[in-house]
Design an enzyme around this catalytic site. Structure first.
Site, PDB file in Angstrom:
ATOM      1  N   GLY A  42      25.289 -20.509 -27.573  1.00  0.00           N
ATOM      2  CA  GLY A  42      25.558 -20.920 -26.197  1.00  0.00           C
ATOM      3  C   GLY A  42      24.359 -21.287 -25.354  1.00  0.00           C
ATOM      4  O   GLY A  42      24.469 -22.069 -24.417  1.00  0.00           O
ATOM      5  N   GLU A  97      20.245 -16.331 -22.004  1.00  0.00           N
ATOM      6  CA  GLU A  97      21.656 -16.286 -22.385  1.00  0.00           C
ATOM      7  C   GLU A  97      22.458 -17.285 -21.546  1.00  0.00           C
ATOM      8  O   GLU A  97      22.089 -17.606 -20.421  1.00  0.00           O
ATOM      9  CB  GLU A  97      22.152 -14.834 -22.201  1.00  0.00           C
ATOM     10  CG  GLU A  97      23.600 -14.561 -22.516  1.00  0.00           C
ATOM     11  CD  GLU A  97      24.058 -14.908 -23.927  1.00  0.00           C
ATOM     12  OE1 GLU A  97      23.799 -16.034 -24.373  1.00  0.00           O
ATOM     13  OE2 GLU A  97      24.733 -14.062 -24.553  1.00  0.00           O
ATOM     14  N   ASP A 101      29.131 -11.853 -19.184  1.00  0.00           N
ATOM     15  CA  ASP A 101      30.539 -11.678 -18.863  1.00  0.00           C
ATOM     16  C   ASP A 101      30.814 -10.167 -18.800  1.00  0.00           C
ATOM     17  O   ASP A 101      30.532  -9.531 -17.783  1.00  0.00           O
ATOM     18  CB  ASP A 101      31.349 -12.392 -19.951  1.00  0.00           C
ATOM     19  CG  ASP A 101      32.841 -12.447 -19.688  1.00  0.00           C
ATOM     20  OD1 ASP A 101      33.240 -12.374 -18.535  1.00  0.00           O
ATOM     21  OD2 ASP A 101      33.622 -12.571 -20.657  1.00  0.00           O
ATOM     22  N   GLY A 103      29.091  -8.088 -20.375  1.00  0.00           N
ATOM     23  CA  GLY A 103      27.748  -7.513 -20.439  1.00  0.00           C
ATOM     24  C   GLY A 103      27.441  -6.887 -21.790  1.00  0.00           C
ATOM     25  O   GLY A 103      26.307  -6.521 -22.074  1.00  0.00           O
ATOM     26  N   ASN A 104      28.453  -6.781 -22.662  1.00  0.00           N
ATOM     27  CA  ASN A 104      28.264  -6.115 -23.964  1.00  0.00           C
ATOM     28  C   ASN A 104      27.209  -6.795 -24.831  1.00  0.00           C
ATOM     29  O   ASN A 104      26.398  -6.131 -25.468  1.00  0.00           O
ATOM     30  CB  ASN A 104      29.587  -6.076 -24.734  1.00  0.00           C
ATOM     31  CG  ASN A 104      30.569  -5.079 -24.155  1.00  0.00           C
ATOM     32  OD1 ASN A 104      30.165  -4.019 -23.677  1.00  0.00           O
ATOM     33  ND2 ASN A 104      31.843  -5.413 -24.157  1.00  0.00           N
ATOM     34  N   THR A 105      27.216  -8.122 -24.863  1.00  0.00           N
ATOM     35  CA  THR A 105      26.287  -8.866 -25.725  1.00  0.00           C
ATOM     36  C   THR A 105      24.844  -8.631 -25.300  1.00  0.00           C
ATOM     37  O   THR A 105      23.984  -8.267 -26.113  1.00  0.00           O
ATOM     38  CB  THR A 105      26.615 -10.374 -25.676  1.00  0.00           C
ATOM     39  OG1 THR A 105      27.981 -10.545 -26.046  1.00  0.00           O
ATOM     40  CG2 THR A 105      25.726 -11.167 -26.613  1.00  0.00           C
ATOM     41  N   LYS A 129      29.205 -13.566 -14.438  1.00  0.00           N
ATOM     42  CA  LYS A 129      30.563 -13.264 -13.958  1.00  0.00           C
ATOM     43  C   LYS A 129      30.600 -11.781 -13.625  1.00  0.00           C
ATOM     44  O   LYS A 129      31.090 -10.974 -14.424  1.00  0.00           O
ATOM     45  CB  LYS A 129      31.574 -13.499 -15.094  1.00  0.00           C
ATOM     46  CG  LYS A 129      32.057 -14.911 -15.286  1.00  0.00           C
ATOM     47  CD  LYS A 129      33.282 -14.886 -16.218  1.00  0.00           C
ATOM     48  CE  LYS A 129      33.273 -16.016 -17.196  1.00  0.00           C
ATOM     49  NZ  LYS A 129      34.346 -15.955 -18.203  1.00  0.00           N
ATOM     50  N   PHE A 150      37.309 -19.025 -17.129  1.00  0.00           N
ATOM     51  CA  PHE A 150      36.703 -19.385 -18.402  1.00  0.00           C
ATOM     52  C   PHE A 150      36.071 -20.772 -18.262  1.00  0.00           C
ATOM     53  O   PHE A 150      36.711 -21.710 -17.807  1.00  0.00           O
ATOM     54  CB  PHE A 150      37.728 -19.369 -19.534  1.00  0.00           C
ATOM     55  CG  PHE A 150      37.054 -19.325 -20.875  1.00  0.00           C
ATOM     56  CD1 PHE A 150      36.562 -18.125 -21.378  1.00  0.00           C
ATOM     57  CD2 PHE A 150      36.855 -20.481 -21.608  1.00  0.00           C
ATOM     58  CE1 PHE A 150      35.902 -18.080 -22.605  1.00  0.00           C
ATOM     59  CE2 PHE A 150      36.200 -20.438 -22.836  1.00  0.00           C
ATOM     60  CZ  PHE A 150      35.725 -19.241 -23.329  1.00  0.00           C
ATOM     61  N   ASP A 157      31.276 -22.946 -25.133  1.00  0.00           N
ATOM     62  CA  ASP A 157      32.390 -23.558 -25.870  1.00  0.00           C
ATOM     63  C   ASP A 157      33.714 -22.858 -25.609  1.00  0.00           C
ATOM     64  O   ASP A 157      33.770 -21.723 -25.155  1.00  0.00           O
ATOM     65  CB  ASP A 157      32.113 -23.497 -27.375  1.00  0.00           C
ATOM     66  CG  ASP A 157      32.291 -22.084 -27.930  1.00  0.00           C
ATOM     67  OD1 ASP A 157      31.686 -21.153 -27.372  1.00  0.00           O
ATOM     68  OD2 ASP A 157      33.049 -21.907 -28.902  1.00  0.00           O
ATOM     69  N   ARG A 163      30.750 -27.906 -26.090  1.00  0.00           N
ATOM     70  CA  ARG A 163      29.384 -27.452 -25.847  1.00  0.00           C
ATOM     71  C   ARG A 163      28.508 -28.581 -25.306  1.00  0.00           C
ATOM     72  O   ARG A 163      27.541 -28.346 -24.591  1.00  0.00           O
ATOM     73  CB  ARG A 163      28.742 -26.951 -27.147  1.00  0.00           C
ATOM     74  CG  ARG A 163      29.252 -25.613 -27.617  1.00  0.00           C
ATOM     75  CD  ARG A 163      28.319 -25.065 -28.687  1.00  0.00           C
ATOM     76  NE  ARG A 163      28.953 -24.039 -29.497  1.00  0.00           N
ATOM     77  CZ  ARG A 163      29.043 -22.755 -29.155  1.00  0.00           C
ATOM     78  NH1 ARG A 163      28.537 -22.337 -28.021  1.00  0.00           N
ATOM     79  NH2 ARG A 163      29.625 -21.883 -29.953  1.00  0.00           N
TER      80      ARG A 163
END
Ligand code: IMP
Ligand code: MG
Length: 176
Positions: A42, A97, A101, A103-105, A129, A150, A157, A163
């Protein structure tokens, strides 16, 4: 599934914002060994534009993680798919990044990189977000805050599509 795509952030607005972020980052990291780590896939377009707004030499590396995105929802489980090709110990590292979203990633990547003892570690996200956050994590540099919608384009994507849109657009799913 039927959906409509609508422009949210124009190509021109993105250009201006990336320039602005580049200026701030360049000022903060002057005379430092900056390593920018793009999160695949991304962030590729964002990092490519961002590094060209920085007037001194910057090293670039990439990481790929899978956040098990199911259509438009991430499951919370993060897995490393492609690792760095360069050491981070002692370096000033900036994670780049596309969007924060849940935040986990970003939390997973931050914790993983901190174990390698960089000199400093910050996060730059094009989009944020905040209403969707489930972990306590904040990006240090943010392009735009958006609502719980979204979005696609400029690297982001939906099912591997869009993308390459030059702007950012929302996808509105029609009720069945
Ligand atoms: P997280 O929920 O913060 O872990 O975000 C996980 C990943 O989901 C992000 O890095 C994006 O690649 C993807 N993602 C989250 N929100 C969107 C969106 O609105 N459009 C496209 N991808 C998204
Ligand atoms: Mg991503």
């Amino acid at each position: 599934m039927n959906y409509q795509i609508q422009e949210l952030i124009s190509e021109q607005a993105i250009k201006e914002k990336v320039k602005e972020l580049g200026k701030i980052i360049a000022k903060d990291y002057e005379n430092k060994p900056l390593l920018m780590i793009g999160i695949l896939k991304g962030s590729v377009i964002f990092i490519s534009d961002l590094v060209r707004e920085i007037p001194f030499s910057v090293d670039i590396s990439f990481l790929m993680v899978s956040s098990y995105i199911n259509d438009t929802k991430s499951s919370g489980t993060v897995r490393l798919l492609y690792d760095l090709d360069t050491p981070v110990t002692g370096k000033d590292v900036l994670i780049v990044e596309d969007i924060v979203d849940s935040g986990n990633t970003v939390k997973y990547i931050k914790d993983m990189l901190l174990l390698k003892q960089p000199n400093s570690l910050k996060i730059c996200a094009l989009l944020d977000k905040p209403s969707r956050r489930v972990t306590e994590i904040k990006a240090d540099y943010i392009g735009f805050q958006i609502n719980d919608e979204f979005v696609v384009g400029y690297g982001l994507d939906y099912s591997s599509k869009y993308r390459n849109l030059p702007h950012i657009a929302t996808i509105n799913f029609e009720e069945e």
